[in-house]
Design a protein around this motif. Structure first.
Motif, PDB file in Angstrom:
ATOM      1  N   ILE A 253      49.561  88.200  32.648  1.00  0.00           N
ATOM      2  CA  ILE A 253      49.879  86.787  32.876  1.00  0.00           C
ATOM      3  C   ILE A 253      49.307  86.345  34.213  1.00  0.00           C
ATOM      4  N   ASN A 254      48.680  85.177  34.211  1.00  0.00           N
ATOM      5  CA  ASN A 254      48.074  84.647  35.424  1.00  0.00           C
ATOM      6  C   ASN A 254      48.448  83.192  35.620  1.00  0.00           C
ATOM      7  N   PHE A 255      48.252  82.740  36.836  1.00  0.00           N
ATOM      8  CA  PHE A 255      48.550  81.356  37.197  1.00  0.00           C
ATOM      9  C   PHE A 255      47.312  80.747  37.832  1.00  0.00           C
ATOM     10  N   TYR A 256      47.095  79.473  37.557  1.00  0.00           N
ATOM     11  CA  TYR A 256      45.911  78.814  38.088  1.00  0.00           C
ATOM     12  C   TYR A 256      46.236  77.372  38.460  1.00  0.00           C
ATOM     13  N   THR A 304      49.350  78.201  33.514  1.00  0.00           N
ATOM     14  CA  THR A 304      49.507  79.640  33.341  1.00  0.00           C
ATOM     15  C   THR A 304      48.784  80.084  32.081  1.00  0.00           C
ATOM     16  N   LYS A 305      48.359  81.364  32.080  1.00  0.00           N
ATOM     17  CA  LYS A 305      47.634  81.924  30.950  1.00  0.00           C
ATOM     18  C   LYS A 305      48.191  83.307  30.634  1.00  0.00           C
ATOM     19  N   LEU A 306      48.458  83.544  29.360  1.00  0.00           N
ATOM     20  CA  LEU A 306      48.964  84.817  28.871  1.00  0.00           C
ATOM     21  C   LEU A 306      47.879  85.517  28.078  1.00  0.00           C
ATOM     22  N   LYS A 307      47.587  86.777  28.443  1.00  0.00           N
ATOM     23  CA  LYS A 307      46.546  87.550  27.765  1.00  0.00           C
ATOM     24  C   LYS A 307      47.184  88.709  27.011  1.00  0.00           C
ATOM     25  N   LEU A 308      46.906  88.778  25.720  1.00  0.00           N
ATOM     26  CA  LEU A 308      47.368  89.871  24.866  1.00  0.00           C
ATOM     27  C   LEU A 308      46.164  90.417  24.106  1.00  0.00           C
ATOM     28  N   GLY A 309      45.380  91.238  24.774  1.00  0.00           N
ATOM     29  CA  GLY A 309      44.144  91.729  24.183  1.00  0.00           C
ATOM     30  C   GLY A 309      43.135  90.609  24.057  1.00  0.00           C
ATOM     31  N   PHE A 310      42.594  90.448  22.848  1.00  0.00           N
ATOM     32  CA  PHE A 310      41.605  89.382  22.640  1.00  0.00           C
ATOM     33  C   PHE A 310      42.262  88.027  22.388  1.00  0.00           C
ATOM     34  N   PHE A 311      43.593  87.990  22.306  1.00  0.00           N
ATOM     35  CA  PHE A 311      44.337  86.753  22.033  1.00  0.00           C
ATOM     36  C   PHE A 311      44.960  86.245  23.319  1.00  0.00           C
ATOM     37  N   ARG A 312      44.798  84.953  23.612  1.00  0.00           N
ATOM     38  CA  ARG A 312      45.346  84.365  24.836  1.00  0.00           C
ATOM     39  C   ARG A 312      45.977  83.000  24.535  1.00  0.00           C
ATOM     40  N   LEU A 313      46.928  82.624  25.362  1.00  0.00           N
ATOM     41  CA  LEU A 313      47.548  81.303  25.326  1.00  0.00           C
ATOM     42  C   LEU A 313      47.521  80.717  26.731  1.00  0.00           C
ATOM     43  N   HIS A 314      47.298  79.401  26.827  1.00  0.00           N
ATOM     44  CA  HIS A 314      47.391  78.785  28.148  1.00  0.00           C
ATOM     45  C   HIS A 314      48.000  77.392  28.037  1.00  0.00           C
ATOM     46  N   ALA A 315      48.563  76.949  29.137  1.00  0.00           N
ATOM     47  CA  ALA A 315      49.122  75.599  29.233  1.00  0.00           C
ATOM     48  C   ALA A 315      49.067  75.161  30.681  1.00  0.00           C
ATOM     49  N   PHE A 322      46.958  59.101  34.683  1.00  0.00           N
ATOM     50  CA  PHE A 322      47.675  59.459  33.465  1.00  0.00           C
ATOM     51  C   PHE A 322      47.958  60.957  33.541  1.00  0.00           C
ATOM     52  N   ASN A 323      49.216  61.351  33.734  1.00  0.00           N
ATOM     53  CA  ASN A 323      49.545  62.768  33.754  1.00  0.00           C
ATOM     54  C   ASN A 323      49.254  63.372  32.379  1.00  0.00           C
ATOM     55  N   THR A 324      48.628  64.560  32.385  1.00  0.00           N
ATOM     56  CA  THR A 324      48.119  65.116  31.135  1.00  0.00           C
ATOM     57  C   THR A 324      48.574  66.553  30.937  1.00  0.00           C
ATOM     58  N   LEU A 325      49.139  66.817  29.762  1.00  0.00           N
ATOM     59  CA  LEU A 325      49.496  68.171  29.343  1.00  0.00           C
ATOM     60  C   LEU A 325      48.371  68.727  28.491  1.00  0.00           C
ATOM     61  N   SER A 326      47.927  69.933  28.813  1.00  0.00           N
ATOM     62  CA  SER A 326      46.864  70.581  28.061  1.00  0.00           C
ATOM     63  C   SER A 326      47.350  71.951  27.599  1.00  0.00           C
ATOM     64  N   VAL A 327      47.185  72.256  26.313  1.00  0.00           N
ATOM     65  CA  VAL A 327      47.580  73.558  25.769  1.00  0.00           C
ATOM     66  C   VAL A 327      46.415  74.103  24.947  1.00  0.00           C
ATOM     67  N   GLY A 328      46.317  75.433  24.899  1.00  0.00           N
ATOM     68  CA  GLY A 328      45.210  76.021  24.163  1.00  0.00           C
ATOM     69  C   GLY A 328      45.529  77.388  23.613  1.00  0.00           C
ATOM     70  N   VAL A 329      44.914  77.709  22.487  1.00  0.00           N
ATOM     71  CA  VAL A 329      44.919  79.031  21.883  1.00  0.00           C
ATOM     72  C   VAL A 329      43.512  79.572  22.010  1.00  0.00           C
ATOM     73  N   ASN A 330      43.382  80.798  22.574  1.00  0.00           N
ATOM     74  CA  ASN A 330      42.066  81.322  22.920  1.00  0.00           C
ATOM     75  C   ASN A 330      41.832  82.695  22.302  1.00  0.00           C
ATOM     76  N   PHE A 331      40.589  82.955  21.924  1.00  0.00           N
ATOM     77  CA  PHE A 331      40.192  84.253  21.395  1.00  0.00           C
ATOM     78  C   PHE A 331      38.909  84.676  22.088  1.00  0.00           C
ATOM     79  N   GLY A 332      38.840  85.950  22.520  1.00  0.00           N
ATOM     80  CA  GLY A 332      37.617  86.392  23.155  1.00  0.00           C
ATOM     81  C   GLY A 332      37.758  87.730  23.823  1.00  0.00           C
ATOM     82  N   PHE A 333      36.726  88.139  24.553  1.00  0.00           N
ATOM     83  CA  PHE A 333      36.787  89.379  25.307  1.00  0.00           C
ATOM     84  C   PHE A 333      35.906  89.220  26.549  1.00  0.00           C
ATOM     85  N   ARG A 334      36.152  90.081  27.532  1.00  0.00           N
ATOM     86  CA  ARG A 334      35.373  90.053  28.750  1.00  0.00           C
ATOM     87  C   ARG A 334      34.352  91.180  28.715  1.00  0.00           C
TER      88      ARG A 334
END
Length: 334
Positions: A253-256, A304-315, A322-334
């Motif tokens: 888990i990371n914060f940005y 914040t971003k949660l990494k579970l292998g190749f699957f990630r979630l961020h918000a 205009f205050n903006t909420l952004s959410v995402g489902v991510n797939f990938g590898f480094r």
């Protein structure tokens, strides 16, 4: 009351219905119609530019050569508590022909984001022999929608020396009523990659630049007051965002957070043939007018971003005009 499927919501697949009969305002003459429509559309255009500009990153740690990530991202630029975006002061002294039925000289009316119903206006000739009354349109809040959405697929690929390129797109969507599509390109460069202690630093710092383009159209339904053909709105939106980003570099888990600047321009063309067939100003208009809206301002976000292998979630949540909420489902590898 006629309704249109808002282009703002179509971009994300939502069926946000905004009551709108802005074509009927042409019964008041071209100048009055352009003046009203400019004030009516402007806040939604601005909100959409902030919504489109979000979601460019979920970390400052740039991907290595060949690393990639594919994301499905949704943004919501909120305006629930922004009364100045949901209404505007309409003063009949600023109009040549448009007047309030109740005799008011000035009052708050709805923008395309607002919720003020049953505002009746009229136009009449100098002798009072020909008169036409109609209701001003309300906006998204009347359908309990208090945000301007956008959504897209985004891909990121790592290059050499801490550089990462990005692309976002919404495939062209076409129906009998509307057509819309979006694309964008961006670049992220991690500055901490150039430091000798990069491998042991607990944080990463990057710079991000992103460009987004959206174009769409919506076909109007003819009203009893204004007939015609090929009546539609065409919308063209271009935005740029420039941001500095910092994030942690932890395994799971990371914060940005980021600080930057957004700038953009929206052009709305009212196209087609409009035949005013009732009231004192019965005329025919071809492609009557175009409306430009610019937006720019500082934005700051934290997420914040949660990494579970190749699957990630961020918000993340951005503070801006205009205050903006952004959410995402991510797939990938480094």
């Amino acid at each position: 009351m006629k309704r249109i499927l808002s282009l703002l919501a179509v971009a994300c697949g939502f069926q946000a219905m905004a009551q709108s009969n802005i074509n009927e305002v042409l019964a008041a003459g071209l100048d009055d119609a352009e003046r009203f429509t400019t004030d009516y559309i402007a806040p939604a255009s601005e909100g959409f530019m902030y919504s489109l500009s979000s979601g460019w990153y979920n970390t400052a740690d740039a991907k290595p050569l060949g690393g990639f990530e594919i994301s499905i991202i949704g943004n919501m630029a909120g305006f629930k508590n922004k009364d100045d975006k949901k209404t505007f002061e309409m003063n009949v002294a600023d109009y040549d022909n448009l007047k309030f039925v109740d005799g008011s000289t000035s009052k708050l009316v709805s923008t395309s984001l607002g919720d003020i119903e049953n505002v009746m206006v009229y136009v009449e000739d100098e002798n009072g022999l020909f008169r036409e009354e109609f209701e001003l349109p309300t906006g998204l809040a009347s359908e309990n929608i208090n945000f301007v959405p956008s959504g897209f697929v985004q891909a990121s690929v790592g290059l050499i020396k801490g550089t990462e390129i990005k692309a976002r797109f919404l495939p062209k969507i076409s129906t009998d009523d509307y057509e819309i599509g979006m694309y964008g390109v961006g670049i992220q460069h991690e500055l901490t990659k150039h430091l000798p202690a990069d491998k042991i630093l607990p944080i990463a710092i990057s710079a991000v630049i992103g460009y987004t383009h959206l174009d769409g159209s919506y076909d109007f339904t003819n009203s009893n007051i204004v007939a015609g053909q090929d009546q539609k709105l065409e919308v063209d939106v271009n935005t740029w965002v420039f941001q500095a980003v910092v994030s942690t570099k932890l395994p799971i888990i990371n914060f940005y957070g980021g600080l930057g600047y957004i700038t953009g321009k929206s052009t709305t063309d009212v196209l087609g043939t409009y035949v005013v067939q009732s009231g004192p100003f019965q005329q025919t208009y071809e492609d009557p007018f175009s409306i430009d809206k610019k937006a720019n301002g500082v934005t700051a976000n934290i997420g914040t971003k949660l990494k579970l292998g190749f699957f990630r979630l961020h918000a993340d949540y951005a503070l801006a005009e205009f205050n903006t909420l952004s959410v995402g489902v991510n797939f990938g590898f480094r």
